[in-house]
Scaffold this motif. Structure first.
Motif, PDB file in Angstrom:
ATOM      1  N   ARG A 123       0.819  -1.211   0.000  1.00 32.22           N
ATOM      2  CA  ARG A 123       0.000   0.000   0.000  1.00 32.22           C
ATOM      3  C   ARG A 123       0.853   1.261   0.000  1.00 32.22           C
ATOM      4  NH1 ARG A 123      -4.669  -1.943   4.330  1.00 32.22           N
ATOM      5  NH2 ARG A 123      -6.184  -2.673   2.783  1.00 32.22           N
ATOM      6  N   GLU A 124       1.925   1.265   0.785  1.00 30.68           N
ATOM      7  CA  GLU A 124       2.771   2.449   0.879  1.00 30.68           C
ATOM      8  C   GLU A 124       3.426   2.789  -0.458  1.00 30.68           C
ATOM      9  OE1 GLU A 124       4.146   2.198   5.597  1.00 30.68           O
ATOM     10  OE2 GLU A 124       5.524   1.557   4.008  1.00 30.68           O
ATOM     11  N   ARG A 125       3.811   1.754  -1.216  1.00 29.26           N
ATOM     12  CA  ARG A 125       4.560   1.972  -2.453  1.00 29.26           C
ATOM     13  C   ARG A 125       3.739   1.707  -3.706  1.00 29.26           C
ATOM     14  NH1 ARG A 125      10.810   0.266  -1.119  1.00 29.26           N
ATOM     15  NH2 ARG A 125      10.805   0.932   1.061  1.00 29.26           N
ATOM     16  N   GLU A 126       2.445   1.427  -3.536  1.00 29.91           N
ATOM     17  CA  GLU A 126       1.557   1.136  -4.663  1.00 29.91           C
ATOM     18  C   GLU A 126       2.117   0.012  -5.536  1.00 29.91           C
ATOM     19  OE1 GLU A 126      -1.023   4.454  -6.301  1.00 29.91           O
ATOM     20  OE2 GLU A 126       0.831   5.535  -5.864  1.00 29.91           O
ATOM     21  N   LEU A 127       2.521  -1.052  -4.885  1.00 34.25           N
ATOM     22  CA  LEU A 127       3.077  -2.199  -5.580  1.00 34.25           C
ATOM     23  C   LEU A 127       1.955  -3.098  -6.097  1.00 34.25           C
ATOM     24  CD1 LEU A 127       5.824  -3.181  -2.968  1.00 34.25           C
ATOM     25  CD2 LEU A 127       6.061  -1.639  -4.918  1.00 34.25           C
ATOM     26  N   THR A 128       2.311  -3.923  -7.070  1.00 36.27           N
ATOM     27  CA  THR A 128       1.449  -5.012  -7.507  1.00 36.27           C
ATOM     28  C   THR A 128       1.960  -6.286  -6.858  1.00 36.27           C
ATOM     29  OG1 THR A 128       1.069  -3.947  -9.642  1.00 36.27           O
ATOM     30  CG2 THR A 128       0.545  -6.289  -9.473  1.00 36.27           C
ATOM     31  N   VAL A 129       1.136  -6.932  -6.055  1.00 35.32           N
ATOM     32  CA  VAL A 129       1.519  -8.178  -5.391  1.00 35.32           C
ATOM     33  C   VAL A 129       0.610  -9.293  -5.886  1.00 35.32           C
ATOM     34  CG1 VAL A 129       1.717  -9.406  -3.201  1.00 35.32           C
ATOM     35  CG2 VAL A 129       2.397  -7.007  -3.336  1.00 35.32           C
ATOM     36  N   ILE A 130       1.220 -10.388  -6.321  1.00 40.42           N
ATOM     37  CA  ILE A 130       0.473 -11.568  -6.781  1.00 40.42           C
ATOM     38  C   ILE A 130       0.976 -12.752  -5.968  1.00 40.42           C
ATOM     39  CG2 ILE A 130      -0.174 -12.995  -8.755  1.00 40.42           C
ATOM     40  CD1 ILE A 130       0.816 -10.645 -10.546  1.00 40.42           C
ATOM     41  N   ALA A 131       0.093 -13.346  -5.165  1.00 44.27           N
ATOM     42  CA  ALA A 131       0.504 -14.401  -4.238  1.00 44.27           C
ATOM     43  C   ALA A 131      -0.308 -15.672  -4.454  1.00 44.27           C
ATOM     44  CB  ALA A 131       0.338 -13.926  -2.798  1.00 44.27           C
ATOM     45  N   VAL A 132       0.394 -16.795  -4.568  1.00 44.46           N
ATOM     46  CA  VAL A 132      -0.260 -18.101  -4.526  1.00 44.46           C
ATOM     47  C   VAL A 132      -0.474 -18.438  -3.057  1.00 44.46           C
ATOM     48  CG1 VAL A 132       0.046 -20.569  -4.909  1.00 44.46           C
ATOM     49  CG2 VAL A 132       0.670 -18.946  -6.703  1.00 44.46           C
ATOM     50  N   LEU A 133      -1.719 -18.696  -2.684  1.00 42.55           N
ATOM     51  CA  LEU A 133      -2.056 -18.966  -1.294  1.00 42.55           C
ATOM     52  C   LEU A 133      -2.939 -20.200  -1.199  1.00 42.55           C
ATOM     53  CD1 LEU A 133      -2.864 -15.291  -0.264  1.00 42.55           C
ATOM     54  CD2 LEU A 133      -0.897 -16.614   0.534  1.00 42.55           C
ATOM     55  N   HIS A 134      -2.614 -21.081  -0.248  1.00 41.66           N
ATOM     56  CA  HIS A 134      -3.461 -22.242   0.001  1.00 41.66           C
ATOM     57  C   HIS A 134      -4.544 -21.932   1.026  1.00 41.66           C
ATOM     58  CE1 HIS A 134      -2.434 -25.758  -2.274  1.00 41.66           C
ATOM     59  NE2 HIS A 134      -1.148 -25.619  -2.038  1.00 41.66           N
ATOM     60  N   ASP A 135      -4.218 -21.064   1.980  1.00 41.51           N
ATOM     61  CA  ASP A 135      -5.163 -20.745   3.050  1.00 41.51           C
ATOM     62  C   ASP A 135      -6.171 -19.719   2.532  1.00 41.51           C
ATOM     63  OD1 ASP A 135      -6.429 -19.577   5.365  1.00 41.51           O
ATOM     64  OD2 ASP A 135      -4.820 -20.419   6.597  1.00 41.51           O
ATOM     65  N   LEU A 136      -7.397 -20.156   2.306  1.00 44.32           N
ATOM     66  CA  LEU A 136      -8.411 -19.281   1.732  1.00 44.32           C
ATOM     67  C   LEU A 136      -8.794 -18.151   2.679  1.00 44.32           C
ATOM     68  CD1 LEU A 136     -10.781 -21.851  -0.024  1.00 44.32           C
ATOM     69  CD2 LEU A 136      -8.674 -20.800  -0.855  1.00 44.32           C
ATOM     70  N   ASN A 137      -8.735 -18.389   3.979  1.00 42.15           N
ATOM     71  CA  ASN A 137      -9.076 -17.338   4.925  1.00 42.15           C
ATOM     72  C   ASN A 137      -8.030 -16.226   4.921  1.00 42.15           C
ATOM     73  OD1 ASN A 137     -11.474 -18.542   5.728  1.00 42.15           O
ATOM     74  ND2 ASN A 137     -10.478 -19.730   7.342  1.00 42.15           N
ATOM     75  N   LEU A 138      -6.747 -16.580   4.838  1.00 40.41           N
ATOM     76  CA  LEU A 138      -5.711 -15.557   4.723  1.00 40.41           C
ATOM     77  C   LEU A 138      -5.853 -14.799   3.395  1.00 40.41           C
ATOM     78  CD1 LEU A 138      -2.506 -17.347   6.096  1.00 40.41           C
ATOM     79  CD2 LEU A 138      -3.810 -15.508   7.189  1.00 40.41           C
ATOM     80  N   ALA A 139      -6.131 -15.530   2.327  1.00 39.14           N
ATOM     81  CA  ALA A 139      -6.319 -14.885   1.020  1.00 39.14           C
ATOM     82  C   ALA A 139      -7.451 -13.872   1.085  1.00 39.14           C
ATOM     83  CB  ALA A 139      -6.604 -15.939  -0.045  1.00 39.14           C
ATOM     84  N   SER A 140      -8.529 -14.230   1.758  1.00 36.06           N
ATOM     85  CA  SER A 140      -9.676 -13.336   1.876  1.00 36.06           C
ATOM     86  C   SER A 140      -9.345 -12.095   2.698  1.00 36.06           C
ATOM     87  CB  SER A 140     -10.852 -14.082   2.517  1.00 36.06           C
ATOM     88  OG  SER A 140     -11.950 -13.237   2.714  1.00 36.06           O
ATOM     89  N   LEU A 141      -8.555 -12.266   3.754  1.00 34.05           N
ATOM     90  CA  LEU A 141      -8.236 -11.159   4.651  1.00 34.05           C
ATOM     91  C   LEU A 141      -7.280 -10.146   4.023  1.00 34.05           C
ATOM     92  CD1 LEU A 141      -7.776 -13.021   8.060  1.00 34.05           C
ATOM     93  CD2 LEU A 141      -9.550 -11.355   7.507  1.00 34.05           C
ATOM     94  N   TYR A 142      -6.365 -10.615   3.163  1.00 30.91           N
ATOM     95  CA  TYR A 142      -5.272  -9.752   2.716  1.00 30.91           C
ATOM     96  C   TYR A 142      -5.355  -9.306   1.254  1.00 30.91           C
ATOM     97  CZ  TYR A 142      -2.893 -10.467   7.134  1.00 30.91           C
ATOM     98  OH  TYR A 142      -2.576 -10.465   8.467  1.00 30.91           O
ATOM     99  N   CYS A 143      -6.117  -9.985   0.438  1.00 25.77           N
ATOM    100  CA  CYS A 143      -6.093  -9.688  -0.999  1.00 25.77           C
ATOM    101  C   CYS A 143      -7.262  -8.802  -1.427  1.00 25.77           C
ATOM    102  CB  CYS A 143      -6.125 -10.985  -1.815  1.00 25.77           C
ATOM    103  SG  CYS A 143      -4.671 -12.030  -1.544  1.00 25.77           S
ATOM    104  N   ASP A 144      -6.985  -7.897  -2.360  1.00 24.16           N
ATOM    105  CA  ASP A 144      -8.039  -7.088  -2.966  1.00 24.16           C
ATOM    106  C   ASP A 144      -8.895  -7.933  -3.905  1.00 24.16           C
ATOM    107  OD1 ASP A 144      -7.254  -4.432  -1.918  1.00 24.16           O
ATOM    108  OD2 ASP A 144      -5.473  -4.735  -3.143  1.00 24.16           O
ATOM    109  N   GLU A 145      -8.223  -8.824  -4.646  1.00 25.77           N
ATOM    110  CA  GLU A 145      -8.922  -9.662  -5.621  1.00 25.77           C
ATOM    111  C   GLU A 145      -8.356 -11.070  -5.577  1.00 25.77           C
ATOM    112  OE1 GLU A 145      -9.552  -8.045  -9.562  1.00 25.77           O
ATOM    113  OE2 GLU A 145      -9.038  -6.030  -8.854  1.00 25.77           O
TER     114      GLU A 145
END
Length: 261
Positions: free
Chosen positions: A185-207
């Motif tokens: 957020r501070e640097r307006e980066l693009t982050v693309i993460a492969v995640l197995h934990d769906l709850n973490l993915a939901s909490l941290y990802c915009d899309e």
């Protein structure tokens, strides 16, 4: 900012991705989710330019990633591999400093002093007490934190994370993703993460992008994507979905088939 166009890929003759297209915009955090074996890490390898598709292309800022010189690409994009860093005999500080390689000349030096960048990355990952320790003296979770600090020192605009919470307990999972999210957020980066934990993915990802049978089964916000019907279709299990009490993000509760009587 980065776009996959009609990607077709096989692994040992087995189709993995079949005409997949997707795009990722600046200043957003994306999660790639889906069952084992659907090509999540394969897609990340293609986006990074490490692997070439059988057909299709990956564009970064309108230019094929395969047309970039490796050092120039490394200034724009950094990758945290699923396996983390091997237990080599370098110190933590030396490994984090290796993130500055894309900016170094033939003699291994930079025009500007990079020590402040390295210090900031070490502090962000809470590694101050470990910075002189050798990598082969660290646990798997500590090495994963060093790997992320090295990536931070690289100062990319696109970050690719392949299961970044591997080897981490729940406390460090939250610390790592909090750090990534704040940094993004501070640097307006693009982050693309492969995640197995769906709850973490939901909490941290915009899309979220859901991979299934070689293509994208769904994409959108966690609220749009994480529905009981889609989870049942893709993962073949029936969940209950509740809203997180603080953020409102959907959280998945599994329903075991056995019951106590």
């Amino acid at each position: 900012m980065i776009e996959a166009k009609e990607i077709v890929q096989e692994i040992q003759g087995r189709p993995v991705l079949n005409g997949l297209s997707c795009s990722f915009q600046k200043g957003r955090m994306y999660g790639i989710i889906g069952p084992n074996g659907v090509g999540k890490s394969t897609l990340l390898g293609l986006l990074s330019g490490v692997e070439r598709p059988k057909r299709g292309d990956v564009l970064l800022e309108g230019r094929s990633v395969f047309a970039y010189a490796r050092k120039l690409l490394a200034r724009k994009m950094a990758v945290l591999q699923q396996s983390g860093l091997p237990p080599v005999g370098f110190s933590v500080r030396e490994v984090v400093g290796m993130g500055r390689y894309p900016y170094q000349n033939w003699f291994g030096s930079e025009t500007d002093d990079s020590e402040a960048v390295i210090d900031g990355a070490i502090e962000a990952m809470g590694l101050q007490e470990l910075e002189q320790r050798k990598m082969d003296q660290l646990s798997g979770g500590e090495r994963q934190r060093v790997a992320l600090a090295k990536l931070m020192a690289q100062q990319p605009s696109v970050i690719l994370l392949d299961e970044p919470t591997t080897y981490l307990d729940i406390g460090f999972q939250v610390q790592l993703l909090d750090t990534v999210r704040t940094w993004q957020r501070e640097r307006e980066l693009t982050v693309i993460a492969v995640l197995h934990d769906l709850n973490l993915a939901s909490l941290y990802c915009d899309e979220l992008l859901v991979l299934h049978r070689g293509t994208i089964a769904a994409s959108g916000t966690p609220q749009d994507v994480l529905t009981a019907s889609l989870i049942e279709q893709v993962y073949e299990t029936s969940p209950s979905i509740l809203a997180h009490p603080l953020t409102g993000a959907p959280q998945i509760m599994l329903q075991p088939k056995w019951t106590n009587k």
